[in-house]
Design a protein around this motif. Structure first.
Motif, short mmCIF file in Angstrom:
data_model
loop_
_atom_site.label_atom_id
_atom_site.label_comp_id
_atom_site.label_asym_id
_atom_site.label_seq_id
_atom_site.Cartn_x
_atom_site.Cartn_y
_atom_site.Cartn_z
N THR A 78 27.13 21.45 28.53
CA THR A 78 27.24 20.08 27.98
C THR A 78 26.80 20.07 26.53
O THR A 78 27.42 19.42 25.68
CB THR A 78 26.37 19.11 28.80
OG1 THR A 78 26.71 19.23 30.17
CG2 THR A 78 26.56 17.67 28.36
N HIS A 101 29.35 21.59 24.22
CA HIS A 101 30.44 20.63 24.04
C HIS A 101 30.05 19.52 23.05
O HIS A 101 30.85 19.09 22.24
CB HIS A 101 30.85 20.01 25.38
CG HIS A 101 31.56 20.98 26.28
ND1 HIS A 101 31.76 20.77 27.61
CD2 HIS A 101 32.12 22.20 26.02
CE1 HIS A 101 32.40 21.80 28.13
NE2 HIS A 101 32.63 22.68 27.18
N SER A 107 31.83 18.57 19.60
CA SER A 107 32.28 17.19 19.40
C SER A 107 31.73 16.64 18.08
O SER A 107 32.44 15.98 17.32
CB SER A 107 31.81 16.33 20.57
OG SER A 107 32.11 14.98 20.33
#
Length: 241
Positions: free
Chosen positions: A131, A134, A138
């Motif tokens: 996570t 990511h 992002s």
């Protein structure tokens, strides 16, 4: 010659909160420590990786400042970003297994080498790490969109104001002052990044000084009126509505 590598552990790093997810168990941290086993020193002006080089690792910046750049068709260097301690560099290589830009140290720097294969393997077991990676990706995409907005429609003053505010905000997140910064990059590099000529960058800095928004002493910048800089940037958002 391969640069010297030093054993390091993420578990006792003071930047851990910035480049690693919080709430990992000792065992999970140990697994990551085993993978992120080396630091690499990069001298000012030296390259961490080059455009076209095979992608093998991500790099967490421990100390120092980097710029990423690509060569344009006419041989000039186009600056595509600036990265600082606590940020991760090298994400450009994930897509095609090779880097698409050069990463150059703007001052003596040190990075943690994070072999991507190992990171992917652990990420499958430690969901928090997956996570986190990511989120980092992002954040880079969002930042790139912000730059495209800057280059697409903002006037010189708006571009430079947005750049200064973004830089000081990122530094503040790392424990530095929210109103003072030392520019590690040259005016020319700022211009390349913002799509402005060197003279325009210098002239705009002078205008900000005259209007009492900032104080500039060589590379030291002190923000005197954050609200005025923010108004400049926000006026762009208002006109786009």
């Amino acid at each position: 010659m391969t640069p010297p590598s030093i054993k390091v552990t993420c578990s006792n790093c003071n930047l851990r909160e910035l480049c690693m997810p919080v709430g990992l168990s000792e065992q999970q941290l140990q697994r990551i420590d085993d993978i992120v086993a080396t630091r690499r020193k990069v001298k000012r002006g030296a390259t961490l990786f080059r455009n076209g080089e095979a992608f093998t690792s991500l790099y967490a910046i421990r100390t120092g400042f980097f710029k990423t750049c690509v060569a344009t068709e006419d041989g000039r260097d186009q600056v595509t970003g600036f990265q600082m301690a606590g940020e991760i560099i090298g994400l450009d290589g994930i897509v095609n297994d090779h880097h698409t830009c050069d990463a150059v140290a703007l001052e003596d720097a040190e990075v943690c080498v994070m072999p991507f294969d190992g990171l992917e393997e652990i990420s499958r077991e430690v969901t928090a790490l997956q996570t986190h990676v990511h989120k980092v990706m992002s954040r880079e995409i969002v930042r790139e969109h912000g730059v495209m907005l800057l280059l697409g429609s903002m006037r010189a003053e708006e571009r430079l104001a947005a750049f200064i505010l973004n830089l000081v905000q990122r530094l503040h997140a790392r424990g530095f002052s929210s109103s003072e910064l030392v520019l590690r990059m040259t005016r020319e590099e700022i211009g390349s990044y913002l799509g402005l000529k060197l003279e325009t960058v210098s002239r705009t800095f002078s205008k900000f000084v005259e209007e009492g928004m900032v104080e500039v002493k060589q590379r030291h910048v002190r923000i005197l009126d954050t609200a005025a800089l923010q108004r400049l940037v926000n006026s762009q958002h208002e006109s786009n509505k």
